[in-house]
Design a protein around this motif. Structure first.
Motif, PDB file in Angstrom:
ATOM      1  N   VAL A  71       0.850  -1.191   0.000  1.00 21.26           N
ATOM      2  CA  VAL A  71       0.000   0.000   0.000  1.00 21.26           C
ATOM      3  C   VAL A  71       0.884   1.238   0.000  1.00 21.26           C
ATOM      4  CG1 VAL A  71      -1.752   1.324   1.251  1.00 21.26           C
ATOM      5  CG2 VAL A  71      -1.862  -1.180   1.219  1.00 21.26           C
ATOM      6  N   VAL A  72       0.652   2.132  -0.944  1.00 24.27           N
ATOM      7  CA  VAL A  72       1.344   3.418  -1.010  1.00 24.27           C
ATOM      8  C   VAL A  72       0.333   4.490  -0.630  1.00 24.27           C
ATOM      9  CG1 VAL A  72       2.584   5.049  -2.468  1.00 24.27           C
ATOM     10  CG2 VAL A  72       2.878   2.589  -2.822  1.00 24.27           C
ATOM     11  N   ILE A  73       0.635   5.247   0.410  1.00 20.30           N
ATOM     12  CA  ILE A  73      -0.296   6.259   0.906  1.00 20.30           C
ATOM     13  C   ILE A  73       0.029   7.600   0.256  1.00 20.30           C
ATOM     14  CG2 ILE A  73      -1.167   7.425   2.967  1.00 20.30           C
ATOM     15  CD1 ILE A  73      -0.289   4.936   4.553  1.00 20.30           C
ATOM     16  N   GLY A  74      -0.943   8.139  -0.473  1.00 20.33           N
ATOM     17  CA  GLY A  74      -0.755   9.406  -1.168  1.00 20.33           C
ATOM     18  C   GLY A  74      -0.932   9.228  -2.660  1.00 20.33           C
ATOM     19  N   ALA A  75      -1.012  10.349  -3.377  1.00 22.57           N
ATOM     20  CA  ALA A  75      -1.228  10.290  -4.818  1.00 22.57           C
ATOM     21  C   ALA A  75      -0.473  11.400  -5.535  1.00 22.57           C
ATOM     22  CB  ALA A  75      -2.724  10.376  -5.144  1.00 22.57           C
ATOM     23  N   GLY A  76       0.703  11.735  -5.029  1.00 25.13           N
ATOM     24  CA  GLY A  76       1.577  12.657  -5.737  1.00 25.13           C
ATOM     25  C   GLY A  76       2.469  11.891  -6.690  1.00 25.13           C
ATOM     26  N   LEU A  77       3.338  12.595  -7.396  1.00 28.03           N
ATOM     27  CA  LEU A  77       4.226  11.929  -8.349  1.00 28.03           C
ATOM     28  C   LEU A  77       5.222  11.009  -7.650  1.00 28.03           C
ATOM     29  CD1 LEU A  77       4.840  14.840 -10.873  1.00 28.03           C
ATOM     30  CD2 LEU A  77       3.432  12.798 -11.199  1.00 28.03           C
ATOM     31  N   THR A  78       5.631  11.358  -6.420  1.00 24.56           N
ATOM     32  CA  THR A  78       6.511  10.458  -5.666  1.00 24.56           C
ATOM     33  C   THR A  78       5.787   9.164  -5.330  1.00 24.56           C
ATOM     34  OG1 THR A  78       7.724  12.321  -4.707  1.00 24.56           O
ATOM     35  CG2 THR A  78       7.905  10.218  -3.582  1.00 24.56           C
ATOM     36  N   ALA A  79       4.508   9.256  -4.997  1.00 23.18           N
ATOM     37  CA  ALA A  79       3.709   8.061  -4.709  1.00 23.18           C
ATOM     38  C   ALA A  79       3.564   7.193  -5.952  1.00 23.18           C
ATOM     39  CB  ALA A  79       2.335   8.462  -4.178  1.00 23.18           C
ATOM     40  N   VAL A  80       3.324   7.828  -7.094  1.00 14.08           N
ATOM     41  CA  VAL A  80       3.198   7.078  -8.353  1.00 14.08           C
ATOM     42  C   VAL A  80       4.508   6.371  -8.674  1.00 14.08           C
ATOM     43  CG1 VAL A  80       2.838   7.287 -10.841  1.00 14.08           C
ATOM     44  CG2 VAL A  80       1.401   8.578  -9.274  1.00 14.08           C
ATOM     45  N   ASP A  81       5.611   7.083  -8.526  1.00 14.86           N
ATOM     46  CA  ASP A  81       6.926   6.497  -8.778  1.00 14.86           C
ATOM     47  C   ASP A  81       7.176   5.329  -7.839  1.00 14.86           C
ATOM     48  OD1 ASP A  81       9.405   6.225  -9.951  1.00 14.86           O
ATOM     49  OD2 ASP A  81      10.376   7.729  -8.710  1.00 14.86           O
ATOM     50  N   THR A  82       6.829   5.491  -6.572  1.00 14.73           N
ATOM     51  CA  THR A  82       7.016   4.429  -5.591  1.00 14.73           C
ATOM     52  C   THR A  82       6.182   3.200  -5.934  1.00 14.73           C
ATOM     53  OG1 THR A  82       7.466   6.051  -3.855  1.00 14.73           O
ATOM     54  CG2 THR A  82       6.826   3.846  -3.140  1.00 14.73           C
ATOM     55  N   ALA A  83       4.941   3.416  -6.336  1.00 12.83           N
ATOM     56  CA  ALA A  83       4.048   2.300  -6.657  1.00 12.83           C
ATOM     57  C   ALA A  83       4.553   1.506  -7.858  1.00 12.83           C
ATOM     58  CB  ALA A  83       2.636   2.817  -6.914  1.00 12.83           C
ATOM     59  N   THR A  84       4.943   2.203  -8.921  1.00 16.80           N
ATOM     60  CA  THR A  84       5.417   1.498 -10.117  1.00 16.80           C
ATOM     61  C   THR A  84       6.755   0.815  -9.853  1.00 16.80           C
ATOM     62  OG1 THR A  84       6.365   3.589 -10.925  1.00 16.80           O
ATOM     63  CG2 THR A  84       4.191   2.986 -11.731  1.00 16.80           C
ATOM     64  N   GLU A  85       7.632   1.472  -9.102  1.00 20.88           N
ATOM     65  CA  GLU A  85       8.920   0.868  -8.779  1.00 20.88           C
ATOM     66  C   GLU A  85       8.742  -0.328  -7.850  1.00 20.88           C
ATOM     67  OE1 GLU A  85      11.610   1.387 -10.166  1.00 20.88           O
ATOM     68  OE2 GLU A  85      11.979   3.488 -10.635  1.00 20.88           O
ATOM     69  N   ALA A  86       7.774  -0.267  -6.947  1.00 15.38           N
ATOM     70  CA  ALA A  86       7.517  -1.388  -6.035  1.00 15.38           C
ATOM     71  C   ALA A  86       7.103  -2.629  -6.813  1.00 15.38           C
ATOM     72  CB  ALA A  86       6.438  -1.001  -5.023  1.00 15.38           C
ATOM     73  N   GLN A  87       6.249  -2.446  -7.814  1.00 12.69           N
ATOM     74  CA  GLN A  87       5.850  -3.585  -8.655  1.00 12.69           C
ATOM     75  C   GLN A  87       7.058  -4.203  -9.347  1.00 12.69           C
ATOM     76  OE1 GLN A  87       1.290  -3.264 -10.276  1.00 12.69           O
ATOM     77  NE2 GLN A  87       2.877  -2.411 -11.560  1.00 12.69           N
ATOM     78  N   THR A  88       7.850  -3.357  -9.972  1.00 14.96           N
ATOM     79  CA  THR A  88       9.014  -3.828 -10.721  1.00 14.96           C
ATOM     80  C   THR A  88      10.022  -4.501  -9.799  1.00 14.96           C
ATOM     81  OG1 THR A  88       8.727  -2.040 -12.333  1.00 14.96           O
ATOM     82  CG2 THR A  88      10.871  -3.123 -12.272  1.00 14.96           C
ATOM     83  N   TYR A  89      10.274  -3.862  -8.659  1.00 20.21           N
ATOM     84  CA  TYR A  89      11.271  -4.415  -7.750  1.00 20.21           C
ATOM     85  C   TYR A  89      10.819  -5.745  -7.148  1.00 20.21           C
ATOM     86  CZ  TYR A  89      14.441  -5.057  -3.856  1.00 20.21           C
ATOM     87  OH  TYR A  89      15.346  -5.604  -2.979  1.00 20.21           O
ATOM     88  N   TYR A  90       9.521  -5.855  -6.847  1.00 18.85           N
ATOM     89  CA  TYR A  90       9.037  -7.115  -6.264  1.00 18.85           C
ATOM     90  C   TYR A  90       9.256  -8.277  -7.229  1.00 18.85           C
ATOM     91  CZ  TYR A  90       6.255 -10.457  -3.675  1.00 18.85           C
ATOM     92  OH  TYR A  90       5.856 -11.571  -2.967  1.00 18.85           O
ATOM     93  N   LEU A  91       8.973  -8.053  -8.504  1.00 18.77           N
ATOM     94  CA  LEU A  91       9.194  -9.109  -9.503  1.00 18.77           C
ATOM     95  C   LEU A  91      10.672  -9.487  -9.576  1.00 18.77           C
ATOM     96  CD1 LEU A  91       6.842  -7.768 -12.323  1.00 18.77           C
ATOM     97  CD2 LEU A  91       6.432  -9.758 -10.859  1.00 18.77           C
TER      98      LEU A  91
END
Length: 225
Positions: A71-91
């Motif tokens: 879960v990423v809390i927030g919806a700024g560009l840092t949050a978007v970057d964190t969410a997409t990077e989290a997906q990639t890094y988990y894989l």
């Protein structure tokens, strides 16, 4: 800048442009119970470990772990970057665990390898192992069928990455500042849940975060109506 270099010095040195790269500002901890307990981290810290310390390399020795669902809390560009990077890094992480654990088990046997870890640590490690195995199988199927590998179904099955924002999507800083980047994140499988306020983080017996208590006043009003 710190008394070492002035703007005038930059011009005298032959530079024609000066950029103040000030970043996204100071990180802020949530004012909720159990904020920053184990399992919850600042987005800036996650991104710094990811990029500066080389966590995505095949020779990764950085203890940057990640669980699903995320879960990423927030919806700024840092949050978007964190969410997409989290997906990639988990894989990347689960494939790394799968390959390394497979080699270790082949060399020393599962019972010996299991003795190296506590039951809780091995359960988490084995979950990553199974997820990495599933990623490898999807890559193999895609190669045989001549298509690109798609991990969206796997990520969804594991809980995926969800951005939680307290207001409407149109009010999100990422939507206002760069809606294309937000759209790309959503197309990659990131889920955004709006009108949701985080009230508290719950912890397990070890003190690690394992749940969030949220308030969705708009949804409750709409359902009541």
């Amino acid at each position: 800048f710190g008394g070492t270099l002035t703007v005038e010095d930059a011009w005298q040195l032959g530079y024609s442009h000066l950029v103040l790269a000030l970043g996204a500002g100071l990180p802020k901890a949530l004012n909720i119970q159990h904020s920053l307990a184990p399992g919850m981290r600042q987005a800036s810290d996650f991104l710094m470990q990811l990029h500066t310390l080389g966590a995505q390399g095949d020779q990764n020795r950085i203890p940057l772990t990640l669980e699903m669902p995320c879960v990423v809390i927030g919806a700024g560009l840092t949050a978007v970057d964190t969410a997409t990077e989290a997906q990639t890094y988990y894989l990347h992480l689960v494939q790394l665990v799968f390959l390394r654990l497979s080699r270790l088990i082949d060399a020393r046997g599962e019972s010996v390898v299991r003795s190296y870890f506590s039951d809780q640590a091995y359960q988490r490690l084995y979950r990553w192992f199974l997820h990495g195995q599933a990623v490898q199988q999807e890559k193999h199927r895609a190669s045989q069928l001549g298509r690109s590998a798609c991990f969206r179904a796997l990520l969804n099955a594991w809980g995926g990455v969800r951005m939680v924002y307290r207001r409407a999507l149109e009010s999100a800083p990422a939507y206002r500042n760069n809606h294309d980047e937000l759209q790309a994140a959503l197309e990659s499988g990131v889920i955004i849940q709006t009108h949701t306020k985080i009230c508290a983080a719950g912890v397990d017996a070890t003190g690690a975060v394992n749940r969030l208590r949220c308030l969705q006043p708009w949804s409750i009003l709409e359902q009541s109506a």
